[in-house]
Design an enzyme around this catalytic site. Structure first.
Site, short mmCIF file in Angstrom:
data_model
loop_
_atom_site.label_atom_id
_atom_site.label_comp_id
_atom_site.label_asym_id
_atom_site.label_seq_id
_atom_site.Cartn_x
_atom_site.Cartn_y
_atom_site.Cartn_z
CE LYS A 93 3.38 -2.21 -9.42
NZ LYS A 93 2.95 -3.70 -9.92
CD GLU A 115 10.63 3.36 -12.71
OE1 GLU A 115 10.77 4.63 -12.54
OE2 GLU A 115 10.25 2.63 -12.07
CB SER A 381 -0.18 -8.89 -5.75
OG SER A 381 -0.02 -9.76 -6.90
C1 PLP Z 1 3.40 -4.85 -10.05
C2 PLP Z 1 2.79 -5.95 -9.64
C3 PLP Z 1 3.42 -7.14 -9.11
C4 PLP Z 1 5.09 -7.17 -8.99
O1 PLP Z 1 5.50 -6.26 -8.28
P1 PLP Z 1 6.24 -6.80 -6.78
O2 PLP Z 1 7.06 -5.56 -6.49
O3 PLP Z 1 7.04 -8.02 -7.08
O4 PLP Z 1 5.09 -6.88 -5.84
C5 PLP Z 1 2.75 -8.10 -8.67
N1 PLP Z 1 1.21 -8.17 -8.78
C6 PLP Z 1 0.59 -7.14 -9.16
C7 PLP Z 1 -0.89 -7.21 -9.32
C8 PLP Z 1 1.32 -6.06 -9.86
O5 PLP Z 1 0.66 -5.01 -10.58
#
Ligand code: PLP
Length: 401
Positions: A93, A115, A381
């Site tokens: 993010k 938000e 992610s």
């Molecule tokens: C917020 C988040 C997601 C989901 O968000 P996307 O916009 O679908 O990528 C996925 N993995 C992590 C670690 C997150 O913090």
């Protein structure tokens, strides 16, 4: 680069999805953001400062790791992971939050606002605000504030003003409404920074462009590591930003198949999952056209998944377009599969993944045995520190797996 250059069109449409359906008072402000982004993001000063930040603050490039032990245990395909868990603050993010913060600075804004649901976007945005010396206002439902105390503490330490939202369901949807209301009163001096590839144009494009760095790095690193491109590329999809970041690096590679992995929650019954593309239909949500999970009244349905960051009854418009056009495939992993993947990656690779990312790991574990000789690159992610208390208190240490 042909796909990315031509998509979305100038009105923010990815095929028939996307666009901007705004209340009239917000129209001039989104026009300002659109024009500023078009102009500023192409300037040499912006590009070089963002590049500097990526390297010297975020710690990029993040590596691609070969998951040797997991590959051997699964048998079949070789599994690799792009390590966004090693990006500063522990998830992807920050890639778009630093971009949005830098844009705010170039626009002369003094505040970032957003938000947040589980607090992940709020923490990343508060980090960007601290770095750029901007104020930060985060709207968060009271229920989420109680559930996600460590992230609330982080945001406050980073200097953000956390606004509790006490009406309706006191969760993410109300936080969006509350934030839009507050933004309307201060749009001259603040920038609304959406947390995924969702919302009205230009956000789905802008957030994708800021996340594009994941795919660019991953493609180059995978080639360097293996001498070839991956056969399959997979990422979890909530709103879809980490997936678009990875996909966008491979979107013109005909031989690479893209897979989005949605959360199947506890069952395929409406209300017990958040698999929007798998079960949803066309509709409008939060000012754009996409696929939506609807209840009997046609309103956005309640959703469930063990990974609160995937908890959204809509999806980024570009994913709806990639699905309809057949450019990407969508599949789902349920809570149980995600938990098994969470334990497996921790124990066999020494990487504790976020529960969101564990959905992509689960996909790789399921597909590997069916695809001998192939390679699968997943996007990790984020890291799972935020999830360890919940997982171990609720499910133990995975002893019986
Ligand atoms: C917020 C988040 C997601 C989901 O968000 P996307 O916009 O679908 O990528 C996925 N993995 C992590 C670690 C997150 O913090």
């Amino acid at each position: 680069m042909s796909y990315l250059k031509n998509t979305p069109d100038e009105n923010g449409f990815f095929g028939e999805y996307g666009g901007a359906m705004l209340p009239p008072p917000l129209e001039p402000h989104f026009k300002e953001i659109r024009e500023a982004y078009q102009r500023i993001s192409k300037s040499a000063d912006f590009i070089s400062e963002l590049r500097h930040i990526r390297k010297h603050f975020q710690g990029r490039p993040t590596p691609v790791s070969y998951l040797k032990n997991l590959s051997e245990r699964c048998g079949g395909a070789q599994i690799y992971a792009k390590r966004e868990d090693l990006n500063h603050t522990g998830a992807h993010k920050l890639n778009h939050c630093m971009g949005e913060g830098l844009l705010a600075k170039f626009m002369g804004k003094t505040k970032l606002m957003a938000e947040t649901g589980a607090g992940q976007h709020g923490v990343a945005l508060a980090t960007a605000a601290a770095y750029f010396g901007l104020e930060c206002e985060i709207h968060m439902g009271e229920i989420d504030i109680a559930k996600e105390a460590p992230n609330v503490t982080r945001m406050k330490l980073l200097g953000a003003d956390v606004v509790p939202v006490g009406f309706g369901g006191r969760s993410l949807k109300e936080a969006v409404d509350s934030c839009f209301g507050s933004y309307m009163e201060q749009a001259d001096t603040a920038l609304f920074a959406i947390g995924s590839v969702v919302g009205p144009h230009p956000f789905p494009m802008m957030v994708r462009d800021f996340q594009h760095v994941i795919g660019v790095e991953a493609r180059e690193q995978f080639l360097e590591l293996t001498g070839d491109l991956p056969d399959m590329v997979a990422a979890c999809v909530g709103g879809g930003s980490n997936a678009m970041g990875l996909f966008s690096g491979f979107i013109d590679d005909e031989d690479v198949t893209l897979y989005g992995v949605e959360p199947m929650g506890t069952s395929s019954k409406l209300g017990e999952h958040a698999a929007t593309i798998t079960f949803g239909e066309d509709g409008d949500i939060h000012g754009f056209r996409t696929m939506v999970l609807k209840d009997e009244q046609g309103e956005p349905a309640p959703v469930h998944t063990v990974a609160s960051g995937l908890d959204y009854p809509g999806v980024g418009p570009e994913h709806a377009h990639l699905y309809r056009s057949g450019k990407a495939q969508y599949s789902a992993a349920n809570d149980k599969e995600a938990l098994e993947a969470f334990y497996a990656l921790s124990r066999h690779e020494g990487i504790i993944p976020a529960l969101e990312s564990a959905h992509a790991v689960a996909f790789a574990m399921r597909e590997a045995p069916k695809n001998p000789g192939k390679s699968i690159l997943i996007n990790l992610s984020g890291r799972g520190d935020k999830d360890i208390d919940y997982v171990t208190e609720t499910f133990g240490f995975g002893e019986n797996l």
